[in-house]
Scaffold this motif. Structure first.
Motif, PDB file in Angstrom:
ATOM      1  N   VAL A  16      -4.314   6.366  -7.188  1.00 35.79           N
ATOM      2  CA  VAL A  16      -5.456   5.731  -6.755  1.00 35.79           C
ATOM      3  C   VAL A  16      -6.512   6.524  -7.361  1.00 35.79           C
ATOM      4  CG1 VAL A  16      -7.032   5.082  -4.766  1.00 35.79           C
ATOM      5  CG2 VAL A  16      -4.447   4.848  -4.574  1.00 35.79           C
ATOM      6  N   THR A  17      -6.399   7.888  -7.299  1.00 33.98           N
ATOM      7  CA  THR A  17      -7.346   8.623  -7.971  1.00 33.98           C
ATOM      8  C   THR A  17      -7.485   9.178  -9.283  1.00 33.98           C
ATOM      9  OG1 THR A  17      -6.412  10.827  -7.341  1.00 33.98           O
ATOM     10  CG2 THR A  17      -8.082   9.780  -5.679  1.00 33.98           C
ATOM     11  N   GLY A  18      -6.524   8.497  -9.969  1.00 41.85           N
ATOM     12  CA  GLY A  18      -6.030   8.943 -11.429  1.00 41.85           C
ATOM     13  C   GLY A  18      -5.712  10.336 -11.604  1.00 41.85           C
ATOM     14  N   LEU A  40     -12.932   9.290  -4.430  1.00 43.11           N
ATOM     15  CA  LEU A  40     -13.330   7.706  -4.935  1.00 43.11           C
ATOM     16  C   LEU A  40     -14.972   7.549  -4.537  1.00 43.11           C
ATOM     17  CD1 LEU A  40     -10.550   5.603  -3.260  1.00 43.11           C
ATOM     18  CD2 LEU A  40     -10.615   6.172  -5.598  1.00 43.11           C
ATOM     19  N   LEU A  69     -14.004  -1.328 -11.977  1.00 41.91           N
ATOM     20  CA  LEU A  69     -13.685  -0.622 -10.878  1.00 41.91           C
ATOM     21  C   LEU A  69     -12.048  -0.824 -10.247  1.00 41.91           C
ATOM     22  CD1 LEU A  69     -17.192  -0.543  -8.940  1.00 41.91           C
ATOM     23  CD2 LEU A  69     -16.041   1.373 -10.417  1.00 41.91           C
ATOM     24  N   SER A  70     -11.675   0.073  -9.668  1.00 42.16           N
ATOM     25  CA  SER A  70     -10.269   0.009  -9.093  1.00 42.16           C
ATOM     26  C   SER A  70     -10.687  -0.939  -7.926  1.00 42.16           C
ATOM     27  CB  SER A  70      -9.627   1.225  -8.509  1.00 42.16           C
ATOM     28  OG  SER A  70     -10.449   2.007  -7.666  1.00 42.16           O
ATOM     29  N   PRO A  71      -9.425  -1.609  -7.056  1.00 42.13           N
ATOM     30  CA  PRO A  71      -9.575  -2.369  -6.082  1.00 42.13           C
ATOM     31  C   PRO A  71     -10.265  -1.492  -4.897  1.00 42.13           C
ATOM     32  CG  PRO A  71      -7.483  -2.675  -6.991  1.00 42.13           C
ATOM     33  CD  PRO A  71      -8.131  -1.754  -7.720  1.00 42.13           C
ATOM     34  N   GLU A  72      -9.869  -0.218  -4.649  1.00 42.23           N
ATOM     35  CA  GLU A  72     -10.430   0.439  -3.864  1.00 42.23           C
ATOM     36  C   GLU A  72     -11.884   0.832  -3.854  1.00 42.23           C
ATOM     37  OE1 GLU A  72      -5.938   0.995  -3.918  1.00 42.23           O
ATOM     38  OE2 GLU A  72      -7.550   1.417  -5.485  1.00 42.23           O
ATOM     39  N   LYS A  73     -12.194   1.076  -5.110  1.00 44.94           N
ATOM     40  CA  LYS A  73     -13.753   1.407  -5.096  1.00 44.94           C
ATOM     41  C   LYS A  73     -14.535   0.103  -4.858  1.00 44.94           C
ATOM     42  CE  LYS A  73     -13.004   5.160  -8.490  1.00 44.94           C
ATOM     43  NZ  LYS A  73     -13.185   5.537  -9.908  1.00 44.94           N
ATOM     44  N   ASP A  97     -16.779   9.246  -7.575  1.00 46.88           N
ATOM     45  CA  ASP A  97     -16.907   8.735  -8.669  1.00 46.88           C
ATOM     46  C   ASP A  97     -17.898   7.604  -8.591  1.00 46.88           C
ATOM     47  OD1 ASP A  97     -14.842  10.121  -9.495  1.00 46.88           O
ATOM     48  OD2 ASP A  97     -13.055   8.491  -9.254  1.00 46.88           O
ATOM     49  N   VAL A 103       1.826   2.685  -3.125  1.00 50.65           N
ATOM     50  CA  VAL A 103       0.955   3.316  -4.466  1.00 50.65           C
ATOM     51  C   VAL A 103       0.762   4.695  -3.902  1.00 50.65           C
ATOM     52  CG1 VAL A 103      -1.378   3.227  -5.229  1.00 50.65           C
ATOM     53  CG2 VAL A 103      -0.023   1.047  -4.945  1.00 50.65           C
ATOM     54  N   ARG A 137       0.803  -1.075  -0.045  1.00 49.33           N
ATOM     55  CA  ARG A 137       0.008   0.068   0.082  1.00 49.33           C
ATOM     56  C   ARG A 137       0.885   1.297   0.004  1.00 49.33           C
ATOM     57  NH1 ARG A 137      -4.542   0.697  -1.317  1.00 49.33           N
ATOM     58  NH2 ARG A 137      -5.597  -0.861   0.002  1.00 49.33           N
TER      59      ARG A 137
END
Length: 118
Positions: free
Chosen positions: A16-18, A80, A45-49, A83, A11, A8
């Motif tokens: 993470v937010t583009g 996130l 979707l990203s893993p966080e989303k 979005d 990253v 983590r």
């Protein structure tokens, strides 16, 4: 340090937010309640989303609770969440103002007192 935590740390938040630093909508404060809207597909979707949607399937959570579960800064979490609201995966609603909470509690106490007398 656990292997997951070390991954983590590699990253950066802007990844993470583009690269975005601000949410598309400014409706989130720390106690805004967020719920999942249903079973929309999570592909893309990203893993966080995906994790946020899974957390919110269990019921309403506040922005700060979601941020804590993900170990992400609140500002990044808001991006996130916005979005996911835009995509229809989540719905957000403001928490009841303190005055309304106090009135509801007072009315509940009055009702409990009346029931106790009957």
């Amino acid at each position: 340090m656990t292997p997951r935590r070390s991954r983590r740390a590699l990253v950066r938040p802007h990844v993470v937010t583009g690269g975005r630093a601000h949410p598309t909508r400014n409706v989130f404060d720390l106690v805004t309640l967020v719920t999942a809207t249903g079973d929309l597909p999570r592909t893309g979707l990203s893993p966080e989303k995906v994790r946020i949607v899974e957390l919110c399937l269990g019921g309403a959570l506040s922005v700060v609770e979601i941020s804590g579960h993900l170990s992400l800064p609140v500002g990044l979490t808001k991006v996130l969440l916005s979005d996911l609201v835009d995509s229809g995966h989540l719905a957000a609603r403001a928490a009841a103002p303190a005055a309304q909470q106090s009135k509801a509690r007072l009315l509940q106490e009055v009702l409990d007192g009346l029931r106790a007398r009957l």
